[in-house]
Design an enzyme around this catalytic site. Structure first.
Site, PDB file in Angstrom:
ATOM      1  N   ILE A 126       0.786  -1.249  -0.063  1.00  0.00           N
ATOM      2  CA  ILE A 126      -0.174  -0.053   0.035  1.00  0.00           C
ATOM      3  C   ILE A 126       0.927   1.348   0.056  1.00  0.00           C
ATOM      4  O   ILE A 126       0.403   2.466  -0.289  1.00  0.00           O
ATOM      5  CB  ILE A 126      -0.952  -0.098   1.146  1.00  0.00           C
ATOM      6  CG1 ILE A 126      -0.349  -0.113   2.468  1.00  0.00           C
ATOM      7  CG2 ILE A 126      -2.140  -1.291   1.031  1.00  0.00           C
ATOM      8  CD1 ILE A 126      -1.119  -0.055   3.816  1.00  0.00           C
ATOM      9  N   GLY A 127       2.293   1.079   0.135  1.00  0.00           N
ATOM     10  CA  GLY A 127       2.931   2.531   0.072  1.00  0.00           C
ATOM     11  C   GLY A 127       4.369   2.003   0.218  1.00  0.00           C
ATOM     12  O   GLY A 127       4.938   0.993   0.575  1.00  0.00           O
ATOM     13  N   GLY A 155       8.419   3.950   1.057  1.00  0.00           N
ATOM     14  CA  GLY A 155       9.377   4.769   1.589  1.00  0.00           C
ATOM     15  C   GLY A 155      10.667   4.743   0.937  1.00  0.00           C
ATOM     16  O   GLY A 155      11.142   4.037   0.007  1.00  0.00           O
ATOM     17  N   GLU A 156      11.772   5.355   1.778  1.00  0.00           N
ATOM     18  CA  GLU A 156      12.995   5.546   1.239  1.00  0.00           C
ATOM     19  C   GLU A 156      13.709   4.260   1.391  1.00  0.00           C
ATOM     20  O   GLU A 156      14.514   3.599   0.596  1.00  0.00           O
ATOM     21  CB  GLU A 156      13.688   6.622   1.924  1.00  0.00           C
ATOM     22  CG  GLU A 156      15.095   6.938   1.466  1.00  0.00           C
ATOM     23  CD  GLU A 156      15.988   8.197   2.127  1.00  0.00           C
ATOM     24  OE1 GLU A 156      17.056   8.331   1.535  1.00  0.00           O
ATOM     25  OE2 GLU A 156      15.036   8.524   2.964  1.00  0.00           O
ATOM     26  N   PHE A 157      13.519   3.516   2.431  1.00  0.00           N
ATOM     27  CA  PHE A 157      14.061   2.248   2.661  1.00  0.00           C
ATOM     28  C   PHE A 157      13.069   1.120   3.330  1.00  0.00           C
ATOM     29  O   PHE A 157      13.610   0.061   4.036  1.00  0.00           O
ATOM     30  CB  PHE A 157      15.238   2.487   3.524  1.00  0.00           C
ATOM     31  CG  PHE A 157      14.895   3.130   5.181  1.00  0.00           C
ATOM     32  CD1 PHE A 157      14.254   2.443   6.186  1.00  0.00           C
ATOM     33  CD2 PHE A 157      15.104   4.658   5.123  1.00  0.00           C
ATOM     34  CE1 PHE A 157      13.765   3.164   7.166  1.00  0.00           C
ATOM     35  CE2 PHE A 157      15.033   5.177   6.171  1.00  0.00           C
ATOM     36  CZ  PHE A 157      14.291   4.838   7.313  1.00  0.00           C
ATOM     37  N   VAL A 188       5.361  -0.445   2.815  1.00  0.00           N
ATOM     38  CA  VAL A 188       4.389  -0.673   3.691  1.00  0.00           C
ATOM     39  C   VAL A 188       2.828  -1.610   2.952  1.00  0.00           C
ATOM     40  O   VAL A 188       2.613  -1.180   1.913  1.00  0.00           O
ATOM     41  CB  VAL A 188       3.707   0.662   4.155  1.00  0.00           C
ATOM     42  CG1 VAL A 188       2.517   0.588   5.221  1.00  0.00           C
ATOM     43  CG2 VAL A 188       4.689   1.621   4.830  1.00  0.00           C
ATOM     44  N   LYS A 234       5.092  -2.137   8.131  1.00  0.00           N
ATOM     45  CA  LYS A 234       6.228  -1.636   7.453  1.00  0.00           C
ATOM     46  C   LYS A 234       7.237  -2.451   7.610  1.00  0.00           C
ATOM     47  O   LYS A 234       7.765  -2.734   8.695  1.00  0.00           O
ATOM     48  CB  LYS A 234       6.530  -0.187   8.224  1.00  0.00           C
ATOM     49  CG  LYS A 234       7.722   0.567   7.656  1.00  0.00           C
ATOM     50  CD  LYS A 234       8.052   1.701   8.344  1.00  0.00           C
ATOM     51  CE  LYS A 234       7.162   2.798   7.581  1.00  0.00           C
ATOM     52  NZ  LYS A 234       7.695   4.099   7.928  1.00  0.00           N
ATOM     53  N   ASP A 251       7.437  17.131  11.104  1.00  0.00           N
ATOM     54  CA  ASP A 251       6.896  17.111   9.955  1.00  0.00           C
ATOM     55  C   ASP A 251       5.463  17.209   9.983  1.00  0.00           C
ATOM     56  O   ASP A 251       4.759  16.057   9.202  1.00  0.00           O
ATOM     57  CB  ASP A 251       7.534  15.868   9.203  1.00  0.00           C
ATOM     58  CG  ASP A 251       7.605  15.850   7.867  1.00  0.00           C
ATOM     59  OD1 ASP A 251       7.111  16.878   7.375  1.00  0.00           O
ATOM     60  OD2 ASP A 251       7.977  14.553   7.362  1.00  0.00           O
TER      61      ASP A 251
END
Length: 395
Positions: A50-51, A53-55, A58, A75, A168
């Site tokens: 579903i997603g 990231g950088e490393f 998910v 994750k 953030d």
């Protein structure tokens, strides 16, 4: 082995504990054992990506519990990740494990005893707030939008009282659950920002900063505080009230920094009550000591919700986006329509043979209406933009 930071007592209620920064803790594994639950990998199942990231990736997944299967977000740290990435991954888990609040994402457990390592959190079906808003433009009432903003503020009251600084805070890092309940998520800046535009982050020595959401003093000194989180929260409320518009539109980061430093503030979104925009402006005070606290913000939103009749005064019928926007040159009518989020009318303009800006600047409300653009808000938005382009061409 280094003890937990001074002031921590595991017997204290969660709302009386102070946040422990993993960077100041020598034995990260001990911190993980204190705040997280190790999950048996054989009890977890991944159902779909579903997603990314950088490393880490998910997945939507589930975990077997004594009460049955529990749907979770998982994750997963990618194989071959660097030692720093592994440390950042574990730090994120140790941060999340310290929090227990209905408006903060809940950690379910971790897998750290084997590879790949995993972080399991509660799963929220509606996903990120920015995506949720963009797919529901004008479908939510002002009170519903304020309720979502209140959820985020309540989560931040809790986090700020624990002396945790998010750094953030943005709609992309808020998750939406049932009944429009929102939860603060994505703790730390060590990961890739969700925005695909490389201009969304400002790289300085020591890491990345999301310029559009960051207070001027934090950009200058890299010193973050609860007050700088309040500034970011003001930008987040602007995102909510504009249904996920991009803060400062297509300005580059240096333009954003310069204009904000010189006093520019985002204008009121369409149909945003003046009281709500004033709340944003309070969050954007140059003097951070004059900004409200998150507790103050919750009180203000509560007053808005209790007196909805006050919100009907001085609504902004048209976003003022183009009044303070630097001159923008468009290569085509389609590009202009995309810029003002009116792509849906591309076929209408083509059918009317409006294929140059000379023809665009000659359009009035009557002509737009005759072309089939029935919504007055959309005609107003085009007219405002058309006037700005005409004025820029004269200068």
């Amino acid at each position: 082995m280094r003890p937990l930071e001074q002031g921590f007592d595991s017997n204290l209620p969660m709302n009386q504990r102070r946040y422990i920064n993993p960077e100041n803790y020598l034995d990260l594994k001990e911190l993980l054992q204190t705040f997280t639950t190790e999950v048996d990998r054989s009890n977890t199942k991944l159902n779909g990506l579903i997603g990314q990231g950088e490393f880490a990736d998910v997945y939507k997944g589930c975990i077997q519990t004594p009460k049955g299967n529990l749907v979770v977000a998982v994750k997963v740290l990618r194989r071959g990740s660097s030692e720093k990435n592994q440390k950042d991954f574990l730090s994120e888990a140790s941060i999340m494990g310290q929090f227990n609040h209905p408006n903060v994402i809940r950690l379910v457990g971790v897998v750290t005893q084997s590879c790949p390592m995993m972080i399991l959190t509660e799963f929220l079906e509606s996903g990120s707030l920015d995506h949720f808003l963009k797919t529901r433009k004008r479908q939510l009432t002002t009170i519903q939008l304020l309720g979502m903003a209140r959820c985020v503020a309540c989560g931040m009251v809790y986090l700020s009282e624990m002396n945790f600084i998010h750094r953030d805070l943005a709609a992309r890092n808020i998750l939406v659950g049932e009944n429009l309940s929102c939860k603060v998520s994505d703790f730390g800046l060590s990961r890739e920002l969700a925005d695909d535009n490389p201009d969304s982050e400002y790289v300085t020595q020591g890491g990345k900063i999301p310029v559009r959401w960051t207070a001027p003093e934090a950009l200058q000194s890299r010193k973050f505080s609860s007050a700088s989180d309040v500034w970011s929260y003001g930008i987040l409320v602007w995102e909510i009230m504009s249904f996920g518009d991009r803060p400062y539109w297509e300005w580059n980061n240096y333009n954003v920094m310069n204009r904000v430093e010189n006093g520019y503030r985002l204008p009121s979104p369409i149909n945003c009550p003046k009281l709500v925009h004033n709340l944003m402006l309070n969050c954007w005070e140059s003097d951070k000591t004059k900004r409200p606290t998150f507790a103050d913000i919750v009180d203000s939103i509560d007053n808005f919700i209790r007196s909805p009749e006050d919100l009907n005064d001085d609504l902004s019928p048209v976003a003022e986006k183009f009044e303070a926007k630097p001159q923008q040159e468009f290569q085509s009518v389609d590009e202009w329509l995309h810029y003002i989020n009116m792509d849906k009318y591309s076929d209408v303009f083509h059918a009317a043979n409006i294929n140059s800006f000379d023809k665009v600047t000659g359009l009035g409300d009557k002509e737009l209406r005759e072309m089939g653009i029935k919504l007055i808000g959309h005609r107003n938005k085009m007219t405002k933009s058309r006037q700005a382009m005409k004025e820029n061409s004269v200068q």
